[in-house]
Scaffold this active site. Structure first.
Site: not given
Ligand code: GRF
Length: 194
Positions: A13-14, A65, A90-93, A107, A109
């Site tokens: 949606s974003n 990764k 849904m992951r850390l960079i 990001n 949040h």
């Protein structure tokens, strides 16, 4: 016009709000790539409808990764991407992507950071009994929702609000705040570079 990639894992949606803002001319940026780590996600359909190219991948098909981020960087550079907006990714960079795009990854949040970082921020707020929560837009660093804050907006949790009520209020704010903050940031960066 700044070239933006959006990263998302789910509903999108974003992504849609950013795409709509770009289409209407409110957000002066071109969305030139959607990056998605869940090939069945609804956000992919949204991107296809908007004519935005998609790079969808299965993280488990890579050895690490670092490997999938290296592949991503290739796709981002081919598309000429300058800025990255995470929108439910849904992951850390990792250090590979931060090395290439650090300082230009943003990001959103669904809490007033530093309160309720990590997963299910809305559920965390509902369970804690706070009367105010909100939305944060921030720069991304190696931590979990720890980078410098760019903008925040609060919502009131009324007596009797369910988690769904809170989520509705949060998403409503997100869809206004994210395009507006991105527009301010990208255009400021554009002026500084002139
Ligand atoms: C949003 O609440 C955003 O703040 C968080 O993930 C959610 C994504 O929702 N990072 P959607 O996929 O954009 O609908």
């Amino acid at each position: 016009m700044k070239k933006l990639a959006v990263f998302a894992s789910g509903n999108g949606s974003n992504f849609q709000a950013i795409a709509d803002a770009a289409k209407s001319g409110f957000l002066k940026a071109e969305i030139c790539l959607l990056v998605c780590d869940r090939p069945g996600a609804l956000v992919i359909e949204r991107a296809e409808k908007e004519g935005v190219p998609v790079f969808a991948f299965y993280p488990k098909k890579y050895g690490s990764k670092a490997e999938f981020e290296a592949d991503m960087i290739e796709k981002l550079q081919e598309a000429g991407v300058e800025w990255i907006a995470l929108a439910g990714y849904m992951r850390l960079i990792g250090p590979t992507l931060l090395g290439a795009y650090g300082g230009r990854i943003i990001n959103i949040h669904p809490s007033l950071l530093p309160a309720f970082p990590g997963k299910d921020a809305i559920g965390q707020a509902a369970a804690s009994g706070v009367k105010v929560t909100g939305v944060t837009v921030h720069f991304v660093d190696a931590g979990m929702d720890t980078g410098p804050i760019i903008d925040q907006q609060a919502i009131i949790i009324d007596d009797g609000d369910t988690e769904e009520d809170i989520a509705r209020k949060i998403h409503c704010i997100e869809h206004e705040l994210y395009p507006a903050t991105l527009n301010r940031l990208l255009n400021k960066a554009g002026k500084a570079a002139d």
